[in-house]
Write a protein that holds these residues in place. Structure first.
Motif, PDB file in Angstrom:
ATOM      1  N   ILE A  37      28.385   0.081   3.716  1.00  0.00           N
ATOM      2  CA  ILE A  37      28.107   1.480   3.388  1.00  0.00           C
ATOM      3  C   ILE A  37      27.450   1.574   2.020  1.00  0.00           C
ATOM      4  O   ILE A  37      26.453   2.286   1.830  1.00  0.00           O
ATOM      5  CB  ILE A  37      29.396   2.312   3.449  1.00  0.00           C
ATOM      6  N   SER A  80      34.911   5.635   5.982  1.00  0.00           N
ATOM      7  CA  SER A  80      33.488   5.758   5.634  1.00  0.00           C
ATOM      8  C   SER A  80      33.242   7.011   4.795  1.00  0.00           C
ATOM      9  O   SER A  80      32.415   6.995   3.889  1.00  0.00           O
ATOM     10  CB  SER A  80      32.607   5.748   6.884  1.00  0.00           C
ATOM     11  N   ALA A 120      27.945   5.893   9.744  1.00  0.00           N
ATOM     12  CA  ALA A 120      29.238   5.197   9.794  1.00  0.00           C
ATOM     13  C   ALA A 120      29.369   4.426  11.100  1.00  0.00           C
ATOM     14  O   ALA A 120      29.834   3.282  11.109  1.00  0.00           O
ATOM     15  CB  ALA A 120      30.381   6.195   9.642  1.00  0.00           C
TER      16      ALA A 120
END
Length: 195
Positions: A37, A80, A120
């Motif tokens: 991420i 996320s 995500a």
């Protein structure tokens, strides 16, 4: 891995904040997902380790109050969002202080919730696929892995067989065998790590 608890059981252990073994496992399992991420948001390599640690501490502090409701939100979605929000706060702070590396404003101004959820999901699938491959690749010979990788990149089994000096039927068997084990491992990891 056989004998390991599901993420729900792991989350319950972590909520007491007294289980160092559970925390070590959690950190090992989810750190690569957080990393993916952060990389998406173009965070500089030298900042990633600190941000990962900050996010893990933030998650650790939030876990005692976390109520896992799979019907409302998957754990990976929550993780996320925590990661994204921390990352965006960091980017905005860095941008506002006018640090040398300019942070693109569009990274935090134009992100909508559906885009974030899509990101995500994509990052999760890559994370799980990589982890599954790492877990199973030692089970197969180099030829079996090469056939599978060629076929997964769009080559036909006959082309893979010719390239590797194998019979076509052997290439079919190799590709299917590796694919079956790989897909089973992906399903297992999804169930284990995402509840």
């Amino acid at each position: 891995m056989p004998g390991q608890e599901t993420s729900q059981t792991l989350l319950l252990k972590l909520q007491s904040q007294n289980d160092e073994e559970a925390w070590a496992r959690f950190s090992k399992e989810y750190r690569p997902f957080i990393y993916s991420i952060l990389k998406h948001y173009q965070i500089a390599h030298e900042d990633i380790e600190d941000l990962q640690q900050d996010i893990l501490v933030k998650v650790w502090k939030a876990l005692p109050d976390f109520i896992y409701q799979v019907e409302r939100c998957r754990f990976r979605t929550w993780l996320s969002r925590v990661s994204r929000n921390h990352c965006l706060n960091f980017c905005q702070s860095k941008y506002q202080r006018k640090i040398k590396a300019e942070v693109p404003v569009e990274l935090y101004d134009k992100s909508t919730q559906p885009e974030i959820d899509t990101l995500a999901e994509e990052e999760w699938q890559v994370f799980i696929a990589d982890k599954a491959w790492t877990n199973i690749e030692k089970l197969f010979t180099d030829k079996q892995k090469e056939v599978f990788l060629l076929v997964s990149k769009g080559k036909h089994q006959s082309e893979a067989a010719e390239r590797l000096g194998l019979e076509v039927n052997t290439a079919y068997v190799y590709a299917k065998k590796v694919k079956d084990v790989y897909m089973r491992e992906i399903r297992r990891l999804n169930a284990e790590l995402d509840g």
